[in-house]
Design a protein around this motif. Sequence first.
Motif, short mmCIF file in Angstrom:
data_model
loop_
_atom_site.label_atom_id
_atom_site.label_comp_id
_atom_site.label_asym_id
_atom_site.label_seq_id
_atom_site.Cartn_x
_atom_site.Cartn_y
_atom_site.Cartn_z
N ARG A 17 0.86 -1.18 0.00
CA ARG A 17 0.00 0.00 0.00
C ARG A 17 0.89 1.23 0.00
NH1 ARG A 17 -5.13 1.12 2.12
NH2 ARG A 17 -5.34 3.34 2.57
N HIS A 18 0.57 2.19 -0.85
CA HIS A 18 1.35 3.43 -0.84
C HIS A 18 0.44 4.62 -1.11
CE1 HIS A 18 4.93 5.88 -0.98
NE2 HIS A 18 4.44 6.48 -2.05
N GLU A 19 0.55 5.63 -0.25
CA GLU A 19 -0.25 6.85 -0.41
C GLU A 19 0.61 7.93 -1.04
OE1 GLU A 19 -3.26 8.11 1.77
OE2 GLU A 19 -3.63 6.27 2.92
N THR A 20 0.01 8.68 -1.97
CA THR A 20 0.70 9.84 -2.52
C THR A 20 -0.21 11.05 -2.30
OG1 THR A 20 -0.26 9.99 -4.74
CG2 THR A 20 1.42 8.29 -4.41
N ASP A 21 0.23 12.21 -2.76
CA ASP A 21 -0.61 13.41 -2.63
C ASP A 21 -1.91 13.27 -3.40
OD1 ASP A 21 1.31 14.55 -1.11
OD2 ASP A 21 2.17 15.80 -2.70
N HIS A 22 -1.93 12.35 -4.40
CA HIS A 22 -3.09 12.25 -5.27
C HIS A 22 -4.01 11.10 -4.92
CE1 HIS A 22 -0.27 14.65 -7.73
NE2 HIS A 22 -1.37 15.29 -8.04
N GLY A 23 -3.58 10.24 -4.00
CA GLY A 23 -4.45 9.12 -3.65
C GLY A 23 -3.68 7.94 -3.12
N VAL A 24 -4.24 6.76 -3.36
CA VAL A 24 -3.64 5.58 -2.77
C VAL A 24 -3.57 4.44 -3.80
CG1 VAL A 24 -5.86 4.72 -1.88
CG2 VAL A 24 -3.74 4.04 -0.74
N ALA A 25 -2.48 3.65 -3.71
CA ALA A 25 -2.32 2.45 -4.53
C ALA A 25 -2.25 1.25 -3.58
CB ALA A 25 -1.05 2.54 -5.36
N VAL A 26 -3.00 0.20 -3.91
CA VAL A 26 -3.08 -0.96 -3.01
C VAL A 26 -2.96 -2.26 -3.82
CG1 VAL A 26 -4.57 -2.23 -1.41
CG2 VAL A 26 -4.54 0.28 -1.35
N LEU A 27 -2.16 -3.17 -3.30
CA LEU A 27 -2.12 -4.56 -3.81
C LEU A 27 -2.55 -5.45 -2.65
CD1 LEU A 27 1.35 -4.46 -5.58
CD2 LEU A 27 -0.85 -4.77 -6.73
N THR A 28 -3.54 -6.31 -2.88
CA THR A 28 -4.04 -7.11 -1.76
C THR A 28 -4.53 -8.48 -2.19
OG1 THR A 28 -5.68 -7.21 0.02
CG2 THR A 28 -6.34 -6.03 -1.98
N HIS A 29 -4.33 -9.45 -1.30
CA HIS A 29 -4.88 -10.79 -1.53
C HIS A 29 -6.34 -10.88 -1.10
CE1 HIS A 29 -0.62 -11.77 -1.98
NE2 HIS A 29 -0.98 -12.90 -2.55
N CYS A 30 -6.85 -9.85 -0.44
CA CYS A 30 -8.24 -9.88 0.05
C CYS A 30 -9.19 -9.46 -1.06
CB CYS A 30 -8.41 -8.92 1.22
SG CYS A 30 -7.43 -9.38 2.64
N PRO A 31 -10.45 -9.97 -1.02
CA PRO A 31 -11.45 -9.52 -1.99
C PRO A 31 -11.59 -8.01 -1.97
CG PRO A 31 -12.27 -11.42 -0.76
CD PRO A 31 -10.96 -11.01 -0.11
N LEU A 32 -11.77 -7.41 -3.15
CA LEU A 32 -11.86 -5.95 -3.22
C LEU A 32 -13.26 -5.51 -2.81
CD1 LEU A 32 -9.92 -5.25 -6.56
CD2 LEU A 32 -9.05 -5.34 -4.21
N ASP A 33 -13.32 -4.57 -1.87
CA ASP A 33 -14.59 -4.02 -1.40
C ASP A 33 -14.86 -2.74 -2.18
OD1 ASP A 33 -16.64 -2.74 -0.07
OD2 ASP A 33 -15.93 -3.31 1.93
N THR A 34 -15.61 -2.89 -3.26
CA THR A 34 -15.81 -1.77 -4.19
C THR A 34 -16.39 -0.54 -3.48
OG1 THR A 34 -16.14 -3.35 -5.96
CG2 THR A 34 -16.87 -1.11 -6.37
N GLN A 35 -17.40 -0.76 -2.64
CA GLN A 35 -18.03 0.39 -1.98
C GLN A 35 -17.04 1.12 -1.07
OE1 GLN A 35 -21.16 1.57 -2.80
NE2 GLN A 35 -20.30 3.32 -1.70
N ALA A 36 -16.23 0.36 -0.36
CA ALA A 36 -15.24 0.99 0.54
C ALA A 36 -14.21 1.78 -0.27
CB ALA A 36 -14.55 -0.07 1.38
N ILE A 37 -13.86 1.27 -1.45
CA ILE A 37 -12.89 1.96 -2.30
C ILE A 37 -13.49 3.27 -2.82
CG2 ILE A 37 -11.57 1.81 -4.46
CD1 ILE A 37 -11.43 -1.30 -3.86
#
Lengths: 167, 92
Positions: free
Chosen positions: A14-34
Amino acid sequence: MSLPIPSSASVDARHETDHGVAVLTHCPLDTQAIIDSVADDGAGATAVFIGTTRNTFQGKIVTKLEYQAYSKLAIKTMSSILNRTSFHLHLQDVRGGGFTRMAIHHRLGTVPVGQPSIVIAVSAPHRKEAFEACEWALEQVKKEAQIWKREYYDGEKEEDAEWKANA
Amino acid sequence: MSDSSPEVTVLYFAGASTATGTSSERVRLSSPGPQPLSSLSSLLLSLHPGAGLEHVLRTCQWSVDAEMVEDPDSVLLKGGEEVAVIPPVSGG
């Protein structure tokens, strides 16, 4: 010996920048949370791309997909894409000129058919820059991020499963 | 002894790991002193003969210490680096 060779370099990141966040995960993606993660009172538009695993490829039935990343490098690439998307919008002279916040989440490991493998959410003052930023960032991720997909087909041996290439 | 030969870690992904049967290995370079990254291909092929690695490497790029390499001739391996074979990507 049909299982893929596990890579200890393909880990959550996971890495945050001034413009947002990039995430790599083995967990199911929670679209609403994103989507919620890019919410902003100054944003009149949110564009979302959800890429899901398809059940067929050239007439063959896809049973599952496996994603692997060189996470250390892929997360840098995704963070760089977050930052370059802003620059891209300026170059395109998109009205408003920028987006508010972007989240790029990519799933790793085994992804059953029908589940999201990538979700990109972008908030912006207006729809035009939200759409443009979302599409451009997606295309760059597909082109550049050090992530690989392997498709497993019904009725075929697992060791014959094919590593794909986007190019 | 070849103790002064640089040793690097090589990471394989996707088709490169299928071809070599491993995702990571320590590789001692063939001669002492810093060596160009471009010399690594033939060494890896000699470690994995007949594994289809040659075909795979033809389409791959390289990274060194998690930085993509533009020109493998211009990068010298001094030892201790993490080198990765980067096949054509297929995320999304």
